[in-house]
Design a protein around this motif. Structure first.
Motif, short mmCIF file in Angstrom:
data_model
loop_
_atom_site.label_atom_id
_atom_site.label_comp_id
_atom_site.label_asym_id
_atom_site.label_seq_id
_atom_site.Cartn_x
_atom_site.Cartn_y
_atom_site.Cartn_z
N ASP A 126 -1.54 16.48 -7.39
CA ASP A 126 -1.88 15.48 -6.60
C ASP A 126 -2.80 15.54 -5.19
N LYS A 136 3.65 6.48 7.01
CA LYS A 136 3.04 4.94 5.93
C LYS A 136 2.52 4.11 7.16
N GLN A 190 -2.99 10.01 1.60
CA GLN A 190 -1.97 10.17 0.66
C GLN A 190 -0.30 10.77 1.23
N HIS A 191 0.81 10.29 0.95
CA HIS A 191 1.83 10.40 1.12
C HIS A 191 2.72 11.19 0.65
N GLU A 192 3.04 12.23 0.84
CA GLU A 192 4.77 13.06 -0.27
C GLU A 192 5.91 13.37 0.61
N VAL A 252 -3.47 15.25 3.57
CA VAL A 252 -2.61 14.74 2.50
C VAL A 252 -1.27 14.68 3.29
N ASN A 310 -5.47 17.91 -5.15
CA ASN A 310 -7.08 17.59 -5.09
C ASN A 310 -7.66 18.99 -5.12
N TYR A 318 3.19 19.18 -6.04
CA TYR A 318 2.22 18.07 -5.65
C TYR A 318 0.99 18.78 -5.64
#
Length: 321
Positions: A318, A100, A109-111, A87, A320, A315
């Motif tokens: 998200d 990104k 995946q980006h946060e 992540v 996982n 998150y």
């Protein structure tokens, strides 16, 4: 279980991070503070777009051997990242966009989670104590600039310097007498533009609380950084209730709202900095106070330690885990 990787240069290789992840059967999150993990070695890309394509033929060196080593490092990181499937968490929207778009992180995946601080340390309540200690009265307009090294090109002091030269000739004599410039950090040589102003310089502050007090004691923090993923000084200023004037880059885009929590100047544009300085100087005391209140309110919902922890909790699914 989540392994959060902050800053591991000269400490852990990506292969070692992979080994730790496999040993504990843990997900890995790269919490980006700069561009280091998404390039072949640079922490800031400046105008180079190599990180978008894999850092081949690196322009920082003309040596084919060095270029090959950088390219190999990028390939090595890419293969390990594919196995890790991390992540990617960024401390600012600016850095998140770079990640990104990057060759190394684009497929993950980006946060975005802003860096959090202690709101009891970075707080407006130090204001009167600090102003009295530094010799500023309530009618003074105190502009603050700070950096570990004022002459670091990334911090953009040359643009502030030019803006101050323009400012000295554009404001009224009574405004000039009320304007105070406070700088903190290493200065290699005397700066001519500051001679026109009442200037106070502090070389270094080692105590975090004493450092935090500075923000609340000034009226405007100016951040002319031209290549930065943050800087965190913007987070610190906003949470302290102090407006920020910054170029449109880094975390300023997340936290600086024009005429609300400060001003966003056009990148590398000294005239834009100067015009916003004049705009701020012309505000009434009540308008400056309202801007400080808005900064503190925004900081309390974006840049406290609790906000940062809640960001990870939000998150959690998200990720996982």
């Amino acid at each position: 279980l989540l392994i959060i990787v902050y800053y591991v240069s000269n400490f852990l290789s990506v292969e070692q991070i992979k080994e730790i992840s496999q040993h504990y059967k843990a997900k890995v999150a790269f919490y980006l503070m700069d561009m280091g993990p998404m390039t072949g070695g640079c922490h800031y890309a400046w105008n180079c777009t190599g990180y978008l394509e894999g850092c081949y033929a690196c322009p920082i060196t003309s040596s084919k051997i060095h270029q090959k080593l950088i390219s190999n490092e990028t390939t090595r990181r890419h293969n390990t990242y594919i196995d890790l499937c991390p992540v990617v968490i960024s401390g600012s929207g600016w850095l998140s966009k770079q990640a990104k778009d990057s060759y190394l992180f684009s497929s993950f995946q980006h946060e975005k989670i802003l860096i959090g601080l202690d709101p009891d340390v970075y707080s407006p309540h130090w204001r009167h104590e600090t102003r009295e200690k530094l010799g500023f009265n309530e009618n003074d307009v105190v502009i603050y600039f700070g950096a570990q090294n004022v002459n670091d090109p990334r911090k953009g002091f040359e643009y502030l310097n030019n803006a101050l030269v323009q400012l000295a000739s554009k404001i009224l004599p009574n405004q000039l007498s009320q304007l105070k410039i406070l700088t903190v950090g290493k200065i290699d040589k005397e700066i001519d533009s500051l001679k026109s102003f009442n200037h106070t310089h502090i070389p270094y502050i080692s105590n975090e609380i004493e450092f935090a007090k500075i923000y609340s004691g000034v009226d405007l923090f100016i951040c002319p950084s031209v290549e930065d993923s943050g800087p965190m000084m913007i987070n610190e200023s906003i949470l302290s209730g102090t407006p920020v004037l910054a170029f449109k880059m880094g975390v300023a885009i997340d936290l600086v709202i024009n005429n609300d929590t400060g001003y966003l100047a056009e990148l590398e544009n000294s005239a834009s900095l100067c015009n916003y300085l004049i705009q701020f100087i012309n505000l009434s005391l009540s308008e400056k106070e309202l801007m400080r209140e808005r900064c503190r309110s925004l900081g309390m919902v974006t840049t406290t330690k609790k906000n940062q922890i809640d960001g990870f909790s939000y998150y959690n699914e998200d990720f996982n885990l």
